[in-house]
Motif scaffolding. Structure first.
Motif, PDB file in Angstrom:
ATOM      1  N   GLY A  68       0.792  -1.168   0.041  1.00 49.71           N
ATOM      2  CA  GLY A  68      -0.124  -0.043  -0.084  1.00 49.71           C
ATOM      3  C   GLY A  68       0.826   1.319  -0.138  1.00 49.71           C
ATOM      4  O   GLY A  68       0.399   2.086   0.567  1.00 49.71           O
ATOM      5  N   SER A 103      -3.847   5.053  -2.824  1.00 51.07           N
ATOM      6  CA  SER A 103      -3.924   4.591  -1.226  1.00 51.07           C
ATOM      7  C   SER A 103      -5.268   3.919  -1.030  1.00 51.07           C
ATOM      8  O   SER A 103      -5.460   2.862  -0.587  1.00 51.07           O
ATOM      9  CB  SER A 103      -3.807   5.675  -0.411  1.00 51.07           C
ATOM     10  N   SER A 104      -6.381   4.392  -1.963  1.00 52.53           N
ATOM     11  CA  SER A 104      -7.763   4.096  -1.551  1.00 52.53           C
ATOM     12  C   SER A 104      -7.823   2.433  -2.150  1.00 52.53           C
ATOM     13  O   SER A 104      -8.457   1.649  -1.637  1.00 52.53           O
ATOM     14  CB  SER A 104      -8.815   4.773  -2.070  1.00 52.53           C
ATOM     15  N   GLU A 107      -6.189  -0.098  -0.053  1.00 53.34           N
ATOM     16  CA  GLU A 107      -7.237  -0.524   1.154  1.00 53.34           C
ATOM     17  C   GLU A 107      -8.117  -1.435   0.619  1.00 53.34           C
ATOM     18  O   GLU A 107      -8.502  -2.433   1.361  1.00 53.34           O
ATOM     19  CB  GLU A 107      -7.882   0.794   1.541  1.00 53.34           C
ATOM     20  N   ALA A 108      -8.984  -1.098  -0.354  1.00 57.04           N
ATOM     21  CA  ALA A 108      -9.894  -2.039  -1.038  1.00 57.04           C
ATOM     22  C   ALA A 108      -9.441  -3.291  -1.286  1.00 57.04           C
ATOM     23  O   ALA A 108      -9.963  -4.304  -0.928  1.00 57.04           O
ATOM     24  CB  ALA A 108     -10.415  -1.507  -2.315  1.00 57.04           C
ATOM     25  N   ASN A 110      -6.607  -4.776   0.298  1.00 53.38           N
ATOM     26  CA  ASN A 110      -6.554  -5.501   1.228  1.00 53.38           C
ATOM     27  C   ASN A 110      -7.705  -5.753   2.045  1.00 53.38           C
ATOM     28  O   ASN A 110      -7.742  -7.054   2.559  1.00 53.38           O
ATOM     29  CB  ASN A 110      -5.856  -4.388   2.379  1.00 53.38           C
ATOM     30  N   LYS A 111      -8.779  -5.157   1.657  1.00 56.98           N
ATOM     31  CA  LYS A 111     -10.222  -5.830   2.570  1.00 56.98           C
ATOM     32  C   LYS A 111     -10.752  -7.130   1.635  1.00 56.98           C
ATOM     33  O   LYS A 111     -11.399  -7.768   2.121  1.00 56.98           O
ATOM     34  CB  LYS A 111     -11.155  -4.509   2.313  1.00 56.98           C
TER      35      LYS A 111
END
Length: 193
Positions: A68, A103-104, A107-108, A110-111
């Motif tokens: 990330g 970055s967003s 994060e997505a 990783n989710k």
């Protein structure tokens, strides 16, 4: 095979390598021998150096993607670059907004359970001085809560520009649409849980 040939070869930025004891022309450079010398282009050496640099660049890019690291991912691109897929073409400016989007996206991912990211460089071709086409395959690994993993792979071609020791991506050309691929991936991940 006098010194005139050797001098001519050196003027053309080639190097002359003496055949080693016990070596035959067929063992060295596929038999391209002239008497007791073999001519090997410095361009071949440079190509190997560039290919290694390209592979290292994409290894770092994949690692940054997994971590990330928006700065490293963003720095891999030219200040303005193009992304294209079968149904889309977009131009991006690598600015603060772009870095937030990177970055967003991290994060997505990783989710979704991203646990592995690798870019396999399949082939490189020099298109022009300082410009290389890189045929690559992204391999992503996803893990679920019950420890099952899924892998997905997709092909992307990159037009990369060398600027001194730096490489910058000018064009990312996907072989499939990202939205379709992500939809297919999330469907498979849901089926695993």
């Amino acid at each position: 095979m006098g010194t005139e040939l050797v001098d001519a070869v050196r003027r053309r930025q080639h190097e002359v390598i003496q055949i080693g004891a016990g070596s035959t022309p067929d063992q060295l450079f596929g038999g391209r021998a002239f008497g007791s010398i073999i001519i090997r282009s410095k361009r071949l050496q440079m190509t190997a150096v560039i290919e290694k640099r390209i592979r290292t660049f994409f290894d770092a890019y994949a690692s940054a993607s997994l971590a990330g690291d928006a700065k490293t991912v963003s720095d891999a691109y030219h200040s303005t670059y193009i992304e294209a897929a079968p149904s889309t073409v977009e131009v991006f400016n690598v600015d603060a907004e772009y870095k937030r989007a990177v970055s967003s996206k991290a994060e997505a991912m990783n989710k979704l359970g991203l646990v592995g990211s690798k870019i396999v460089v399949i082939d490189t071709t020099q298109l022009a001085p300082n410009h290389h086409w890189v045929d690559a395959e992204w391999r992503l690994g996803f893990g679920s809560e019950n420890d099952k993993t899924a892998e997905t792979a997709f092909r992307i071609g990159y037009l990369v520009r060398r600027q001194g020791n730096d490489l910058k991506i000018l064009l990312a050309l996907s072989h499939e649409d990202e939205e379709e691929a992500l939809h297919h991936l999330t469907t498979n991940l849901k089926a695993m849980t």
